[in-house]
Design an enzyme around this catalytic site. Structure first.
Site, PDB file in Angstrom:
ATOM      1  N   TYR A  84       7.126 -12.971   0.289  1.00 21.58           N
ATOM      2  CA  TYR A  84       6.603 -11.787   0.977  1.00 21.58           C
ATOM      3  C   TYR A  84       5.351 -12.100   1.799  1.00 21.58           C
ATOM      4  CZ  TYR A  84       9.888  -8.736  -1.508  1.00 21.58           C
ATOM      5  OH  TYR A  84      11.024  -8.116  -1.973  1.00 21.58           O
ATOM      6  N   LYS A 115      17.252  -6.455  -7.061  1.00 28.45           N
ATOM      7  CA  LYS A 115      15.885  -6.269  -7.529  1.00 28.45           C
ATOM      8  C   LYS A 115      15.849  -5.750  -8.972  1.00 28.45           C
ATOM      9  CE  LYS A 115      13.942  -5.594  -2.919  1.00 28.45           C
ATOM     10  NZ  LYS A 115      12.950  -4.859  -2.108  1.00 28.45           N
ATOM     11  N   HIS A 160      17.135  -7.072  -1.758  1.00 30.50           N
ATOM     12  CA  HIS A 160      16.527  -7.779  -0.632  1.00 30.50           C
ATOM     13  C   HIS A 160      17.665  -8.471   0.106  1.00 30.50           C
ATOM     14  CE1 HIS A 160      14.146 -10.522   1.796  1.00 30.50           C
ATOM     15  NE2 HIS A 160      15.031 -11.444   1.443  1.00 30.50           N
TER      16      HIS A 160
HETATM   17  P1  TYD Z   1      10.104  -5.557   4.421  1.00 32.53           P
HETATM   18  O1  TYD Z   1      10.312  -7.032   4.512  1.00 32.53           O
HETATM   19  O2  TYD Z   1       9.277  -4.883   5.485  1.00 32.53           O
HETATM   20  O3  TYD Z   1      11.481  -4.737   4.342  1.00 32.53           O
HETATM   21  P2  TYD Z   1      12.995  -5.180   3.986  1.00 32.53           P
HETATM   22  O4  TYD Z   1      13.089  -5.372   2.489  1.00 32.53           O
HETATM   23  O5  TYD Z   1      13.831  -4.012   4.451  1.00 32.53           O
HETATM   24  O6  TYD Z   1      13.296  -6.439   4.755  1.00 32.53           O
HETATM   25  O7  TYD Z   1       9.388  -5.218   3.031  1.00 32.53           O
HETATM   26  C1  TYD Z   1       9.706  -5.935   1.872  1.00 32.53           C
HETATM   27  C2  TYD Z   1       9.659  -5.000   0.684  1.00 32.53           C
HETATM   28  O8  TYD Z   1       8.363  -4.434   0.543  1.00 32.53           O
HETATM   29  C3  TYD Z   1      10.586  -3.789   0.832  1.00 32.53           C
HETATM   30  O9  TYD Z   1      11.922  -4.081   0.481  1.00 32.53           O
HETATM   31  C4  TYD Z   1       9.932  -2.805  -0.087  1.00 32.53           C
HETATM   32  C5  TYD Z   1       8.462  -3.105   0.028  1.00 32.53           C
HETATM   33  N1  TYD Z   1       7.749  -2.175   0.948  1.00 32.53           N
HETATM   34  C6  TYD Z   1       6.955  -1.161   0.403  1.00 32.53           C
HETATM   35  O10 TYD Z   1       6.849  -1.022  -0.828  1.00 32.53           O
HETATM   36  N2  TYD Z   1       6.317  -0.301   1.248  1.00 32.53           N
HETATM   37  C7  TYD Z   1       6.423  -0.396   2.603  1.00 32.53           C
HETATM   38  O11 TYD Z   1       5.804   0.431   3.334  1.00 32.53           O
HETATM   39  C8  TYD Z   1       7.248  -1.442   3.153  1.00 32.53           C
HETATM   40  C9  TYD Z   1       7.396  -1.579   4.643  1.00 32.53           C
HETATM   41  C10 TYD Z   1       7.883  -2.307   2.300  1.00 32.53           C
END
Ligand code: TYD
Length: 153
Positions: A49, A9, A115
């Protein structure tokens, strides 16, 4: 062998941690099948996303992902999708266990370094989203026997 997608990122690019994070995956024994630097668009990030589109932080997360180019990697190995996800750790860096990437390098839920695809279905879709077929290289590791037992591969 499974392939999975990792994005380094903007926080990782800005903090000069790209090499360190790539090094972790290399040391683990994953094979780098593809890598490139890309400045992502809002359109691509909306797709990427989409599962968060009802969340209050949807736009904030997309904006943060396009503050500078990111590094997109394809890593390959046995059960690579689960292994890489576990190496990444919990989403919120403050809750991620020490020893995981987010646990070791992040104090934030958003600025959480990487990610990583979360399932075989997602990995397939995400690899297609970010890579052309010609950008994924299927070169053999000459010393695969140093990474796996014969009956594992
Ligand atoms: P997510 O797909 O839920 O998590 P991961 O990356 O662990 O698979 O969320 C995507 C991105 O969104 C996460 O890396 C960071 C951001 N995010 C926030 O900023 N706040 C939050 O409460 C969540 C759940 C995610």
């Amino acid at each position: 062998m499974e392939k999975t997608l990792v994005i380094l990122k903007p926080c990782t690019v800005q903090r000069g941690l790209m090499g360190e994070i790539i090094n972790r995956f290399e040391r683990k024994g994953l094979r780098l099948a593809g890598m490139k630097m890309v400045w992502l668009s809002d359109e691509t990030l909306s797709e990427h996303y989409a599962h968060l589109k009802e969340k209050s932080f949807f736009q904030r997360v997309k904006d943060a992902m396009r503050t500078c180019p990111v590094v997109i990697c394809c890593w390959e190995g046995l059960e690579a999708i689960r292994v890489v996800r576990e190496m990444a750790g919990k989403t919120n860096g403050r809750n991620a266990a020490p020893g995981t990437i987010r646990g070791d390098y992040s104090m934030s839920v958003q600025e959480n370094i990487v990610h990583a695809s979360d399932s075989p279905e997602t990995a397939e879709i995400e690899l297609k989203r970010f890579f052309d077929e010609s950008e994924i290289y299927d070169y053999p590791l000459n010393n695969l026997w140093s990474f796996y037992a014969n009956d594992e591969i």
